[in-house]
Design an enzyme around this catalytic site. Sequence first.
Site, mmCIF file in Angstrom:
data_model
loop_
_atom_site.group_PDB
_atom_site.id
_atom_site.type_symbol
_atom_site.label_atom_id
_atom_site.label_comp_id
_atom_site.label_asym_id
_atom_site.label_seq_id
_atom_site.Cartn_x
_atom_site.Cartn_y
_atom_site.Cartn_z
ATOM 1 N N ASP A 18 0.846 -1.196 0.000
ATOM 2 C CA ASP A 18 0.000 0.000 0.000
ATOM 3 C C ASP A 18 0.879 1.243 0.000
ATOM 4 O O ASP A 18 1.905 1.288 0.687
ATOM 5 C CB ASP A 18 -0.886 0.028 1.248
ATOM 6 C CG ASP A 18 -2.258 -0.578 0.998
ATOM 7 O OD1 ASP A 18 -2.481 -1.085 -0.114
ATOM 8 O OD2 ASP A 18 -3.094 -0.561 1.918
ATOM 9 N N ASP A 54 -4.491 2.212 -4.937
ATOM 10 C CA ASP A 54 -3.087 2.454 -4.583
ATOM 11 C C ASP A 54 -2.465 1.201 -3.989
ATOM 12 O O ASP A 54 -1.467 1.275 -3.272
ATOM 13 C CB ASP A 54 -2.977 3.620 -3.587
ATOM 14 C CG ASP A 54 -3.630 3.308 -2.247
ATOM 15 O OD1 ASP A 54 -4.726 2.699 -2.247
ATOM 16 O OD2 ASP A 54 -3.067 3.668 -1.198
#
Length: 275
Positions: free
Chosen positions: A152, A195
């Site tokens: 992440d 993301d």
Amino acid sequence: MAHSPDVILSFDNDGVCRWADGPVREYLGLGPEELFGNPAAAIALRTGEELLVASGRPTDERRTEKAIEFSPILQPSLTLEASFRDLTRDGMIVGRVVTLRDATARKAREQAITIQVETDDLTGVKNRAGFRRHVRAALADTSRPCSVAIVDVDHFKVINDRYGHQVGDAVLMEIAQRLTAGIRQSDIVGRIGGDEFAILFQCDLETAKLACERIAYSISQRPIFSDDTLLVLTSISCGVAGYMPGMSRDQLFEAADTALYQVKRDGRNGVRAAG
């Protein structure tokens, strides 16, 4: 037949080549005279074992036409499609005919389409579907270990909201490039969410964890985006899990995701291995 775009080979019931015509040398790197009168096993040593399968001794169980693809040993840049069918006379199988077609262009088109379908438009790495296909293939190959990392981008929403989607997209592209730069050619990077990225490592858990630590350090040490007026810094959080025999794909991802959650809980900007 000498002007046919296809190669036609005929083998008798003992697997001996009795006919060879068409662009034989262009396709196989051997002339017709090097095939005629020779057993399929000897020919296959110079063309590839797939031809031995195609020309193998006919049986009653293999009366329907089939096809296989292969690249000849002496012409590795080509992809040939070998279709074959049994020859019968008075209800008895007396041999087999093999037809070789040049499938190079078609194969290249198929591969290009596959790459396009499995590629993330923004970052150029594998998309979710493409990445998962590679994971399935890796889990099916029991000859070597594999590990999966889920990554992440820390505080990406803040970057996107503060600087806009154009900067956010540039950050994602740079993250993808740095992840790719930090792995080996045999490993795969995928973007599996907004993301969220993932890495498929062809190695054990400890080696994968060390690679992720190097990547995380490199990302945190240099701006992820900069121009004349703006400098953006960020970091990544990463959870890594190694595949264990009997594990499903979902269990492997869940283990990596759990490790990622622990990194986030501890303040982000780090790497944790499952287990």
